[in-house]
Design a protein around this motif. Sequence first.
Motif, PDB file in Angstrom:
ATOM      1  N   ARG A  45       0.847  -1.197   0.000  1.00 46.64           N
ATOM      2  CA  ARG A  45       0.000   0.000   0.000  1.00 46.64           C
ATOM      3  C   ARG A  45       0.885   1.251   0.000  1.00 46.64           C
ATOM      4  O   ARG A  45       0.654   2.200  -0.737  1.00 46.64           O
ATOM      5  N   ASP A  54      -1.047   3.063 -11.021  1.00 45.23           N
ATOM      6  CA  ASP A  54      -2.247   2.248 -10.889  1.00 45.23           C
ATOM      7  C   ASP A  54      -1.817   0.923 -10.249  1.00 45.23           C
ATOM      8  O   ASP A  54      -0.761   0.391 -10.571  1.00 45.23           O
ATOM      9  N   ILE A  55      -2.636   0.386  -9.386  1.00 45.96           N
ATOM     10  CA  ILE A  55      -2.277  -0.851  -8.695  1.00 45.96           C
ATOM     11  C   ILE A  55      -2.017  -1.999  -9.670  1.00 45.96           C
ATOM     12  O   ILE A  55      -1.223  -2.883  -9.401  1.00 45.96           O
ATOM     13  N   GLU A  80      -9.318  -2.457  -4.891  1.00 46.43           N
ATOM     14  CA  GLU A  80      -7.904  -2.244  -4.586  1.00 46.43           C
ATOM     15  C   GLU A  80      -7.495  -3.064  -3.363  1.00 46.43           C
ATOM     16  O   GLU A  80      -6.413  -3.643  -3.330  1.00 46.43           O
TER      17      GLU A  80
END
Length: 119
Positions: A45, A54-55, A80
């Motif tokens: 995180r 972007d994840i 997410e």
Amino acid sequence: MMDTLFIQYPKCGTCRKAKKYLEEQGVAFADRHIVEEAPTKEELRSYLEKSGLDIRKFFNTSGQKYRELGLKDKLKSMSEEEMLDLLATDGMLVKRPILVRGSQATVGFKEEEFQKVLG
């Protein structure tokens, strides 16, 4: 304590190139094996926030595990939080290398992105 963290997989060619680049730049860094010491959900995180990416960029899309789990389609409907949980389960799912320094982070290896992180 070193302020630069380099998370990598030793058998990965891109990671080896990135490590060589850091050494050539004279950067002192803590070297961490992504499978033996996989990033935790909290660490991921933090890297995500620091990178501004972007994840989905944190997934190792060319990895065998990614294909086995059929993540290309599954990620579209995941939150997410769910993605972070999944990434934290297996270092091989995480794109590498990860470079972290201070408030900056990047995944993958591009010299210009490493330079931004290294300042």
